[in-house]
Design a protein around this motif. Structure first.
Motif, PDB file in Angstrom:
ATOM      1  N   SER A  16       0.818  -1.216   0.000  1.00 63.18           N
ATOM      2  CA  SER A  16       0.000   0.000   0.000  1.00 63.18           C
ATOM      3  C   SER A  16       0.851   1.265   0.000  1.00 63.18           C
ATOM      4  CB  SER A  16      -0.933   0.002   1.206  1.00 63.18           C
ATOM      5  OG  SER A  16      -0.179  -0.085   2.394  1.00 63.18           O
ATOM      6  N   TRP A  17       2.093   1.190   0.470  1.00 66.58           N
ATOM      7  CA  TRP A  17       2.934   2.375   0.616  1.00 66.58           C
ATOM      8  C   TRP A  17       3.938   2.558  -0.526  1.00 66.58           C
ATOM      9  CZ3 TRP A  17       7.745   0.421   0.537  1.00 66.58           C
ATOM     10  CH2 TRP A  17       7.903  -0.903   0.984  1.00 66.58           C
ATOM     11  N   CYS A  18       3.929   1.702  -1.515  1.00 61.09           N
ATOM     12  CA  CYS A  18       4.927   1.712  -2.579  1.00 61.09           C
ATOM     13  C   CYS A  18       4.594   2.729  -3.672  1.00 61.09           C
ATOM     14  CB  CYS A  18       5.041   0.312  -3.187  1.00 61.09           C
ATOM     15  SG  CYS A  18       6.070   0.224  -4.657  1.00 61.09           S
ATOM     16  N   GLY A  19       5.402   3.766  -3.792  1.00 63.26           N
ATOM     17  CA  GLY A  19       5.210   4.777  -4.820  1.00 63.26           C
ATOM     18  C   GLY A  19       5.394   4.229  -6.229  1.00 63.26           C
ATOM     19  N   TYR A  20       6.351   3.321  -6.407  1.00 60.86           N
ATOM     20  CA  TYR A  20       6.577   2.711  -7.720  1.00 60.86           C
ATOM     21  C   TYR A  20       5.361   1.891  -8.145  1.00 60.86           C
ATOM     22  CZ  TYR A  20      11.442   4.034  -7.035  1.00 60.86           C
ATOM     23  OH  TYR A  20      12.599   4.740  -6.816  1.00 60.86           O
ATOM     24  N   CYS A  21       4.725   1.243  -7.174  1.00 61.44           N
ATOM     25  CA  CYS A  21       3.512   0.463  -7.460  1.00 61.44           C
ATOM     26  C   CYS A  21       2.390   1.388  -7.901  1.00 61.44           C
ATOM     27  CB  CYS A  21       3.072  -0.329  -6.225  1.00 61.44           C
ATOM     28  SG  CYS A  21       4.289  -1.518  -5.620  1.00 61.44           S
ATOM     29  N   ARG A  22       2.193   2.490  -7.178  1.00 62.11           N
ATOM     30  CA  ARG A  22       1.136   3.442  -7.527  1.00 62.11           C
ATOM     31  C   ARG A  22       1.361   3.998  -8.933  1.00 62.11           C
ATOM     32  NH1 ARG A  22       1.631   4.788  -2.053  1.00 62.11           N
ATOM     33  NH2 ARG A  22       3.023   6.534  -2.490  1.00 62.11           N
ATOM     34  N   ARG A  23       2.616   4.323  -9.247  1.00 64.38           N
ATOM     35  CA  ARG A  23       2.916   4.871 -10.564  1.00 64.38           C
ATOM     36  C   ARG A  23       2.603   3.858 -11.664  1.00 64.38           C
ATOM     37  NH1 ARG A  23       8.828   5.587 -11.444  1.00 64.38           N
ATOM     38  NH2 ARG A  23       8.616   3.475 -12.160  1.00 64.38           N
ATOM     39  N   LEU A  24       3.059   2.612 -11.499  1.00 66.38           N
ATOM     40  CA  LEU A  24       2.826   1.605 -12.527  1.00 66.38           C
ATOM     41  C   LEU A  24       1.332   1.310 -12.667  1.00 66.38           C
ATOM     42  CD1 LEU A  24       3.982  -0.260 -14.654  1.00 66.38           C
ATOM     43  CD2 LEU A  24       4.350  -1.979 -12.860  1.00 66.38           C
ATOM     44  N   LYS A  25       0.605   1.238 -11.552  1.00 70.59           N
ATOM     45  CA  LYS A  25      -0.842   1.001 -11.624  1.00 70.59           C
ATOM     46  C   LYS A  25      -1.523   2.120 -12.411  1.00 70.59           C
ATOM     47  CE  LYS A  25      -1.505   0.469  -7.179  1.00 70.59           C
ATOM     48  NZ  LYS A  25      -2.152   0.219  -5.890  1.00 70.59           N
ATOM     49  N   SER A  26      -1.141   3.352 -12.155  1.00 69.25           N
ATOM     50  CA  SER A  26      -1.707   4.493 -12.866  1.00 69.25           C
ATOM     51  C   SER A  26      -1.417   4.402 -14.365  1.00 69.25           C
ATOM     52  CB  SER A  26      -1.128   5.786 -12.291  1.00 69.25           C
ATOM     53  OG  SER A  26      -1.554   6.895 -13.035  1.00 69.25           O
ATOM     54  N   GLN A  27      -0.195   4.013 -14.717  1.00 72.54           N
ATOM     55  CA  GLN A  27       0.179   3.882 -16.126  1.00 72.54           C
ATOM     56  C   GLN A  27      -0.601   2.754 -16.799  1.00 72.54           C
ATOM     57  OE1 GLN A  27       4.399   3.369 -15.626  1.00 72.54           O
ATOM     58  NE2 GLN A  27       4.810   5.547 -15.903  1.00 72.54           N
ATOM     59  N   LEU A  28      -0.714   1.618 -16.114  1.00 71.94           N
ATOM     60  CA  LEU A  28      -1.470   0.500 -16.681  1.00 71.94           C
ATOM     61  C   LEU A  28      -2.939   0.882 -16.859  1.00 71.94           C
ATOM     62  CD1 LEU A  28       0.036  -2.474 -14.634  1.00 71.94           C
ATOM     63  CD2 LEU A  28       0.538  -1.865 -17.017  1.00 71.94           C
ATOM     64  N   ASP A  29      -3.505   1.556 -15.862  1.00 66.12           N
ATOM     65  CA  ASP A  29      -4.895   1.990 -15.943  1.00 66.12           C
ATOM     66  C   ASP A  29      -5.097   2.926 -17.132  1.00 66.12           C
ATOM     67  OD1 ASP A  29      -5.517   0.503 -13.669  1.00 66.12           O
ATOM     68  OD2 ASP A  29      -5.493   2.245 -12.321  1.00 66.12           O
ATOM     69  N   SER A  30      -4.177   3.868 -17.321  1.00 70.84           N
ATOM     70  CA  SER A  30      -4.330   4.843 -18.410  1.00 70.84           C
ATOM     71  C   SER A  30      -4.227   4.190 -19.779  1.00 70.84           C
ATOM     72  CB  SER A  30      -3.292   5.965 -18.278  1.00 70.84           C
ATOM     73  OG  SER A  30      -1.996   5.496 -18.617  1.00 70.84           O
ATOM     74  N   GLN A  31      -3.549   3.037 -19.855  1.00 73.02           N
ATOM     75  CA  GLN A  31      -3.397   2.315 -21.117  1.00 73.02           C
ATOM     76  C   GLN A  31      -4.449   1.224 -21.296  1.00 73.02           C
ATOM     77  OE1 GLN A  31      -0.863   2.932 -23.617  1.00 73.02           O
ATOM     78  NE2 GLN A  31      -0.934   4.815 -22.420  1.00 73.02           N
ATOM     79  N   GLY A  32      -5.303   1.040 -20.288  1.00 74.71           N
ATOM     80  CA  GLY A  32      -6.341   0.020 -20.365  1.00 74.71           C
ATOM     81  C   GLY A  32      -5.794  -1.398 -20.247  1.00 74.71           C
ATOM     82  N   ILE A  33      -4.647  -1.542 -19.592  1.00 74.38           N
ATOM     83  CA  ILE A  33      -4.046  -2.866 -19.404  1.00 74.38           C
ATOM     84  C   ILE A  33      -4.510  -3.406 -18.061  1.00 74.38           C
ATOM     85  CG2 ILE A  33      -1.883  -4.153 -19.145  1.00 74.38           C
ATOM     86  CD1 ILE A  33      -0.576  -1.991 -20.944  1.00 74.38           C
ATOM     87  N   GLY A  34      -5.241  -4.499 -18.090  1.00 79.80           N
ATOM     88  CA  GLY A  34      -5.791  -5.074 -16.870  1.00 79.80           C
ATOM     89  C   GLY A  34      -4.746  -5.843 -16.072  1.00 79.80           C
ATOM     90  N   TYR A  35      -4.951  -5.896 -14.781  1.00 79.75           N
ATOM     91  CA  TYR A  35      -4.042  -6.621 -13.893  1.00 79.75           C
ATOM     92  C   TYR A  35      -4.800  -7.007 -12.629  1.00 79.75           C
ATOM     93  CZ  TYR A  35      -3.854  -2.003 -11.773  1.00 79.75           C
ATOM     94  OH  TYR A  35      -4.210  -0.811 -11.202  1.00 79.75           O
TER      95      TYR A  35
END
Length: 85
Positions: A16-35
């Motif tokens: 929950s505290w990982c900034g790199y995780c938040r960034r990658l999730k945001s990028q995947l979401d913006s590209q419509g890549i599900g995870y």
């Protein structure tokens, strides 16, 4: 614990505290890549799996791809390349 990703999905191990995780999730979401996201602090056995993948380190984000390969803190372009999108 052995974890097999669902067919056709990326599994992201995070915290929950990982900034790199938040960034990658945001990028995947913006590209419509599900995870599928799994917080290694909440799901028993997953921190140990991440350690095994990363030579003893609990490094996140760690991704498992549908082909069973993994990547640690990958860029969006690396994820897209591995998925062929």
């Amino acid at each position: 614990m052995q974890y097999i990703p669902e067919t056709g999905t990326i599994t992201m191990f995070s915290t929950s505290w990982c900034g790199y995780c938040r960034r990658l999730k945001s990028q995947l979401d913006s590209q419509g890549i599900g995870y599928r996201e799994i917080n290694i602090e909440d799901v028993p056995g997953t921190a140990e799996l991440v350690e095994k993948i990363n030579g003893g380190n609990q490094t996140v984000p760690t991704l498992l791809f549908p082909d069973g390969s993994s990547a640690t803190n990958p860029s969006l372009s690396e994820v897209r390349e591995r998925l062929g999108v």
